[in-house]
Design an enzyme around this catalytic site. Structure first.
Site, short mmCIF file in Angstrom:
data_model
loop_
_atom_site.label_atom_id
_atom_site.label_comp_id
_atom_site.label_asym_id
_atom_site.label_seq_id
_atom_site.Cartn_x
_atom_site.Cartn_y
_atom_site.Cartn_z
N ASP A 1 -13.37 -3.31 0.72
CA ASP A 1 -13.71 -4.41 -0.18
C ASP A 1 -12.92 -5.69 0.15
OD1 ASP A 1 -11.33 -3.22 -1.12
OD2 ASP A 1 -11.71 -3.84 -3.18
N ASP B 1 -4.10 -7.25 -2.65
CA ASP B 1 -3.95 -6.29 -3.75
C ASP B 1 -2.50 -5.91 -3.98
OD1 ASP B 1 -6.68 -6.33 -3.95
OD2 ASP B 1 -7.00 -4.29 -3.24
N HIS C 1 0.82 -1.13 -1.48
CA HIS C 1 -0.59 -0.78 -1.72
C HIS C 1 -1.14 -0.07 -0.49
CE1 HIS C 1 -4.63 -1.09 -3.32
NE2 HIS C 1 -5.03 -1.79 -2.26
#
Length: 257
Positions: A58, A137, A113
């Protein structure tokens, strides 16, 4: 340098950087291509670079199609992501610099992450302007990313590095998670007046369909529990007075929230 926030997928944000004088653009973490193509057409701009923060689909899902359309563009990503980012040509490490038009970004290595995550920080050109942080992220408005490949120690180090940036830095994080993040934050930091006020503001924004990104780093320092692991109230809420353990317990609670 103009920054445009583009909505993608269910809750992703893509960031398109535009240099009006040269009429060129770069894109940060293109989850998909349609919003990017639409904005480039509107601006009549040529895409010259993709700045990826990490390899998750994503964040890189649009790379291949964008390269097909603009074969001369350069794909940047972390050195540790070698082989995981489609089309990557530049392999960045802590302290490297990348250029876009007349602006320069410092590369920050922020694993946690993922094991290879990086962030891009464009310092302001003068004291009256904000800096621009593209952190993928790692840091979210009101929260932080899950630990998929990294450890709590790594994430505390990474967030600590971001926490050192100036308060007026704009935080361009890649997902619209703010309301739920603040709902969790209130369960562990309920007496924080700044947090209470921010929650009401964000709730009003989201009720009107407005985005909460970018946020300001100074606001994050006052209200985001994942930047406040040294605060006695948060340590007490998880029954730990060790900063890394405090962070780890907060992250574990958020995973179940």
């Amino acid at each position: 340098m103009q920054v445009f926030r583009l909505e993608a997928l269910s809750d992703n944000y893509i960031f398109l950087l535009h240099a009006p004088k040269q009429n060129i653009a770069a894109v940060v973490d293109p989850a998909e291509t349609e919003p990017v193509f639409r904005k480039l057409k509107e601006l009549k701009a040529e895409l010259v670079a993709i700045f990826n923060t990490h390899h998750h689909h994503d964040h890189v899902g649009g790379n291949r199609e964008l390269i097909q359309k603009f074969p001369q563009l350069t794909v940047y990503g972390g050195a540790e992501d070698n082989g995981r980012i489609p089309g990557q040509k530049v392999f960045l490490r802590e302290g490297d610099r990348v250029q876009f038009a007349d602006r320069e970004a410092e590369v920050l290595f922020v694993p946690g992450h993922t094991r290879a995550h990086i962030a891009y920080y464009f310092a302001p050109k003068n004291s009256s302007e904000p800096g621009e942080l593209f952190c993928g992220d790692t840091l979210f408005a009101g929260g932080c990313g899950r630990l998929f490949e990294g450890t709590p120690t790594q994430m505390v180090d990474s967030l600590g590095k971001l926490r050192l940036l100036p308060d007026n830095t704009r935080v361009w994080c890649a997902h619209e998670y703010t309301l739920k993040n603040l709902q969790f934050a209130l369960t562990v930091d309920a007496s924080n007046i700044d947090l209470q006020n921010r929650f009401e503001e964000v709730k009003a924004f989201r009720n009107q369909g407005e985005a909460t990104v970018p946020s300001l780093l100074g606001v994050e320092k006052r209200t985001n529990p994942f930047l406040r692991w040294e605060q006695p109230t948060l340590q007490s809420s998880v029954n730990s007075y060790d900063p890394v353990q405090t962070f780890a317990r907060l992250r574990g609670m958020k995973d179940q929230f």
